[in-house]
Structures are given as structure tokens and as C-alpha cells.
Design a protein around this motif. Structure first.
Motif, PDB file in Angstrom:
ATOM      1  N   ILE A   2      -3.073  -8.559  -0.569  1.00 19.84           N
ATOM      2  CA  ILE A   2      -2.800  -9.999  -0.707  1.00 19.84           C
ATOM      3  C   ILE A   2      -1.294 -10.246  -0.681  1.00 19.84           C
ATOM      4  O   ILE A   2      -0.782 -10.950   0.188  1.00 19.84           O
ATOM      5  N   GLU A   3      -0.577  -9.696  -1.638  1.00 16.84           N
ATOM      6  CA  GLU A   3       0.885  -9.770  -1.677  1.00 16.84           C
ATOM      7  C   GLU A   3       1.383  -8.332  -1.770  1.00 16.84           C
ATOM      8  O   GLU A   3       1.543  -7.764  -2.851  1.00 16.84           O
ATOM      9  N   GLY A   4       1.580  -7.730  -0.603  1.00 21.02           N
ATOM     10  CA  GLY A   4       1.827  -6.303  -0.478  1.00 21.02           C
ATOM     11  C   GLY A   4       2.969  -5.790  -1.333  1.00 21.02           C
ATOM     12  O   GLY A   4       4.043  -6.387  -1.384  1.00 21.02           O
ATOM     13  N   GLY A   5       2.743  -4.655  -1.981  1.00 18.95           N
ATOM     14  CA  GLY A   5       3.759  -4.003  -2.785  1.00 18.95           C
ATOM     15  C   GLY A   5       3.670  -4.306  -4.254  1.00 18.95           C
ATOM     16  O   GLY A   5       4.241  -3.586  -5.086  1.00 18.95           O
TER      17      GLY A   5
ATOM     18  N   ALA B  84       4.933  -0.291 -15.256  1.00 13.02           N
ATOM     19  CA  ALA B  84       4.154   0.046 -16.451  1.00 13.02           C
ATOM     20  C   ALA B  84       4.358   1.488 -16.886  1.00 13.02           C
ATOM     21  O   ALA B  84       3.943   1.862 -17.994  1.00 13.02           O
ATOM     22  N   GLY B  85       4.974   2.304 -16.030  1.00 10.11           N
ATOM     23  CA  GLY B  85       5.272   3.681 -16.405  1.00 10.11           C
ATOM     24  C   GLY B  85       4.395   4.715 -15.754  1.00 10.11           C
ATOM     25  O   GLY B  85       4.340   5.860 -16.215  1.00 10.11           O
ATOM     26  N   TYR B  86       3.725   4.345 -14.656  1.00  3.26           N
ATOM     27  CA  TYR B  86       2.820   5.258 -13.961  1.00  3.26           C
ATOM     28  C   TYR B  86       3.239   5.370 -12.493  1.00  3.26           C
ATOM     29  O   TYR B  86       3.568   4.372 -11.858  1.00  3.26           O
ATOM     30  N   HIS B  87       3.180   6.599 -11.970  1.00  2.00           N
ATOM     31  CA  HIS B  87       3.540   6.763 -10.561  1.00  2.00           C
ATOM     32  C   HIS B  87       2.426   6.179  -9.699  1.00  2.00           C
ATOM     33  O   HIS B  87       1.256   6.519  -9.894  1.00  2.00           O
ATOM     34  N   PRO B  88       2.749   5.321  -8.743  1.00  2.00           N
ATOM     35  CA  PRO B  88       1.684   4.666  -7.958  1.00  2.00           C
ATOM     36  C   PRO B  88       0.873   5.622  -7.089  1.00  2.00           C
ATOM     37  O   PRO B  88      -0.260   5.299  -6.727  1.00  2.00           O
TER      38      PRO B  88
ATOM     39  N   THR C 228       6.650   3.450   4.651  1.00  2.00           N
ATOM     40  CA  THR C 228       5.563   2.951   5.492  1.00  2.00           C
ATOM     41  C   THR C 228       4.870   1.836   4.730  1.00  2.00           C
ATOM     42  O   THR C 228       4.187   2.084   3.728  1.00  2.00           O
ATOM     43  N   ASN C 229       5.053   0.612   5.198  1.00  2.00           N
ATOM     44  CA  ASN C 229       4.586  -0.549   4.441  1.00  2.00           C
ATOM     45  C   ASN C 229       3.155  -0.914   4.824  1.00  2.00           C
ATOM     46  O   ASN C 229       2.896  -1.939   5.452  1.00  2.00           O
ATOM     47  N   THR C 230       2.213  -0.049   4.454  1.00  2.00           N
ATOM     48  CA  THR C 230       0.797  -0.322   4.651  1.00  2.00           C
ATOM     49  C   THR C 230       0.070  -0.112   3.333  1.00  2.00           C
ATOM     50  O   THR C 230       0.571   0.580   2.432  1.00  2.00           O
ATOM     51  N   VAL C 231      -1.113  -0.697   3.208  1.00  2.00           N
ATOM     52  CA  VAL C 231      -1.884  -0.550   1.978  1.00  2.00           C
ATOM     53  C   VAL C 231      -2.123   0.929   1.674  1.00  2.00           C
ATOM     54  O   VAL C 231      -2.019   1.370   0.530  1.00  2.00           O
ATOM     55  N   ALA C 232      -2.418   1.718   2.706  1.00  2.00           N
ATOM     56  CA  ALA C 232      -2.742   3.126   2.503  1.00  2.00           C
ATOM     57  C   ALA C 232      -1.533   3.973   2.151  1.00  2.00           C
ATOM     58  O   ALA C 232      -1.649   4.944   1.383  1.00  2.00           O
ATOM     59  N   GLN C 233      -0.364   3.610   2.676  1.00  2.00           N
ATOM     60  CA  GLN C 233       0.787   4.501   2.543  1.00  2.00           C
ATOM     61  C   GLN C 233       1.891   4.013   1.601  1.00  2.00           C
ATOM     62  O   GLN C 233       2.801   4.792   1.275  1.00  2.00           O
ATOM     63  N   ARG C 234       1.838   2.779   1.154  1.00  2.00           N
ATOM     64  CA  ARG C 234       2.910   2.314   0.274  1.00  2.00           C
ATOM     65  C   ARG C 234       3.072   3.219  -0.937  1.00  2.00           C
ATOM     66  O   ARG C 234       4.192   3.597  -1.311  1.00  2.00           O
ATOM     67  N   ARG C 235       1.984   3.569  -1.579  1.00  3.13           N
ATOM     68  CA  ARG C 235       2.078   4.357  -2.807  1.00  3.13           C
ATOM     69  C   ARG C 235       2.694   5.734  -2.577  1.00  3.13           C
ATOM     70  O   ARG C 235       3.250   6.331  -3.500  1.00  3.13           O
ATOM     71  N   ASN C 236       2.604   6.223  -1.336  1.00  3.75           N
ATOM     72  CA  ASN C 236       3.125   7.553  -1.014  1.00  3.75           C
ATOM     73  C   ASN C 236       4.532   7.536  -0.444  1.00  3.75           C
ATOM     74  O   ASN C 236       5.131   8.602  -0.260  1.00  3.75           O
ATOM     75  N   THR C 237       5.056   6.362  -0.154  1.00  7.73           N
ATOM     76  CA  THR C 237       6.355   6.285   0.521  1.00  7.73           C
ATOM     77  C   THR C 237       7.343   5.386  -0.215  1.00  7.73           C
ATOM     78  O   THR C 237       8.203   4.745   0.411  1.00  7.73           O
ATOM     79  N   THR C 238       7.219   5.319  -1.523  1.00  5.79           N
ATOM     80  CA  THR C 238       8.196   4.560  -2.312  1.00  5.79           C
ATOM     81  C   THR C 238       9.578   5.189  -2.132  1.00  5.79           C
ATOM     82  O   THR C 238       9.718   6.405  -2.071  1.00  5.79           O
TER      83      THR C 238
END
Length: 274
Positions: A86-89, A98-102, A239-249
Motif C-alpha cells: 500500500i505505502e511501500g517501505g 520497533a527493534g526488529y530486523h525486517p 531493490t524496492n519491491t515487496v519481496a526484496q525490500r526487507r533484504n536490501t535495506t
């Protein structure tokens, strides 16, 4: 003399509302919203949790030991009402602040304390914008519980630069919400970290000052809303995609997270709970 959690919260709440609060009218759903509330969305038989949308939240243990004269509980909660597609990122930011790695969901103890969090996420391959529910119409039960159990809430949103009155390529964060001291702390921390940040309470579309906005439904009746422009959120991921955002911070992402957590620590330091 021991101090009960209820007594301490009562004193804080009394202090917070010493000045008059103007109750704003309930905000209707935006024209683009298909659903009047989360409850309305959940009741749609054409939608399924786990297929179209997801909810994630975490509450932490509460310690109330009046006999020892100590009261400890999570003071600040982090929410992302429009996460996922919805609002990416905003989902990734919610977890990290919150203190957790995405990517791993592991707590990052070196970063400091963990916080309660809640998020609503669009998880479709496309068309997630249809799942947007205006923050003032958020009535998700866990969301209300998380907000009502905290002194402070940080709400993460995404906006276009145009909505914030900025050029189309502007990387910035507009800070709203009813807690003026928290807004100031956030703006100071972001500016020190090299981000463009400004007070958004004069921009009605992103002010976040309605009393029924989920960000302000805290123990103190006020919180801080972050409207982060699309170019800034895009810059936070390799990589600004739903699948890869959490892995490419990247560094931009973690600098923003650190600045937010710095401001949380600063505002909590002004809330003297033993």
C-alpha cells in the motif's frame, strides 16, 4: 513509598491534558477509500486474510511491581496502517524502529529496547491501494489495543512529494500528530542525520492531528505521524519491491531508523516513570 502504575499513568495523563484540546470532527473515508473502516474491509467476503492482506503485531510483557516501587512497561509503540504494497517501505521501517530486523525478525539488542508494534499490509501482487483505510477510521482491535497501551505512538505513512507541497523528486519526511514535543524531537533528530524534515500540522491532508486518528489514541491522547515521501522511501532499499525490500535495506534506511529511535529515547526521557 511505592508508586502504582495506575497512579503514575494518571499523573502523566493529567499533565498531558492540562491545556484545552480541540476535538476535531470525525474524518470521513477519503474519496479513494473503498472501505469505511478496517471492520468494513474485514467483512468483505471477496477478501481473505493471508491472501489479500495481513496483520502483524506484537505486545511485550508488562512488569508491574508496586511492592518494589517500580513500574516498567513499553512506553512507545510503532504502527504502519498502510504497509506491504500500500505505502511501500513502511512495514520494514515499522519493524526496524520497533527493534526488529525486517529480514530476520530477530531483535537487535545493540540498537536498544524493543517496542510494541502493529501493521496492516496489502499483500496482493497488484491493486493494494484498494486496501487503504484512512488512519482516522482505523478500528482494528489489536491496533487500538497497542495504541491505547502506550504513552506514545509513531505512525509510519507514505506520501507523494506533491501531497506535502514539495517538488516531485523531494526526499523528505513530514512530521505530524498532536504531540508537539515529539514532533520537535523527531525533526531535530532527522535534521541532525541529514534528512529534510518539517512540521506537517499545517497541511490538512497529512497533519495527523484528528483526535480519532490511530496515532493519537494513546494514553496521552497524542502521538507523532511520519509522512515519508516516495523518493525517500525508494532511496532506503537496494531493490524496492515487496519481496526484496526487507533484504536490501541500506545506509539511508538504517540512518532514518536510528534517528527515529534517538527521538523516541529523547521523548521518553521526559516521561519520568520509575
Amino acid at each position: 513509598m511505592s508508586t502504582s502504575r495506575r497512579a503514575v499513568l494518571g499523573m502523566l495523563a493529567t499533565a498531558a491534558v492540562a491545556g484545552p484540546l480541540v476535538t476535531l470532527p470525525a474524518a470521513p473515508a477519503l474519496a479513494a477509500d473503498l472501505y469505511d473502516s478496517n471492520t468494513d474491509l474485514y467483512a468483505d467476503p471477496d477478501l481473505a486474510e493471508g491472501v489479500d492482506y495481513a496483520r502483524r503485531f506484537r505486545r511485550h510483557a508488562l512488569l508491574d511491581n508496586a511492592n518494589a516501587g517500580t513500574v516498567a512497561f513499553p512506553r512507545t509503540a510503532i504502527i504502519a496502517p498502510h504497509g506491504g504494497g500500500i505505502e511501500g517501505g513502511t512495514s520494514e521501517l515499522c519493524l526496524a524502529i520497533a527493534g526488529y530486523h525486517p529480514a530476520t525478525l530477530a531483535a537487535t539488542p545493540a540498537a536498544g529496547p524493543v517496542h510494541d508494534y502493529w501493521m496492516f499490509e496489502g499483500i496482493r501482487s497488484s491493486g493494494n491501494g484498494e486496501l487503504h483505510v484512512t488512519a482516522s477510521n482505523c478500528d482494528d482491535t489489536p491496533a487500538l489495543s497497542v495504541a491505547a497501551g502506550a504513552l506514545n505512538v509513531v505512525a509510519l505513512h507514505g506520501c507523494t512529494p506533491g501531497t506535502a507541497g514539495l517538488p516531485s523528486n523531494a526526499q523528505a519526511v513530514a512530521v505530524g500528530g498532536r504531540n508537539a514535543a515529539f514532533r520537535a524531537a523527531l525533526i531535530t533528530a532527522y535534521t541532525a542525520a541529514g534528512f529534510t524534515a518539517f512540521d506537517a500540522t499545517g497541511i490538512s491532508a497529512i497533519a495527523g492531528t484528528a483526535t480519532n486518528n490511530i496515532v493519537n489514541r494513546t494514553l496521552l491522547g497524542m502521538g507523532a505521524q511520519l509522512e515519508i515521501t516516495t523518493p525517500l522511501r525508494t532511496a532506503m532499499f537496494g531493490t524496492n519491491t515487496v519481496a526484496q525490500r526487507r533484504n536490501t535495506t541500506n545506509t539511508v534506511f538504517w540512518n532514518f531508523v536510528a534517528a527515529t529511535r534517538t527521538s523516541i529515547a529523547a521523548i521518553e526521557a521526559t516521561q519520568p516513570i520509575p
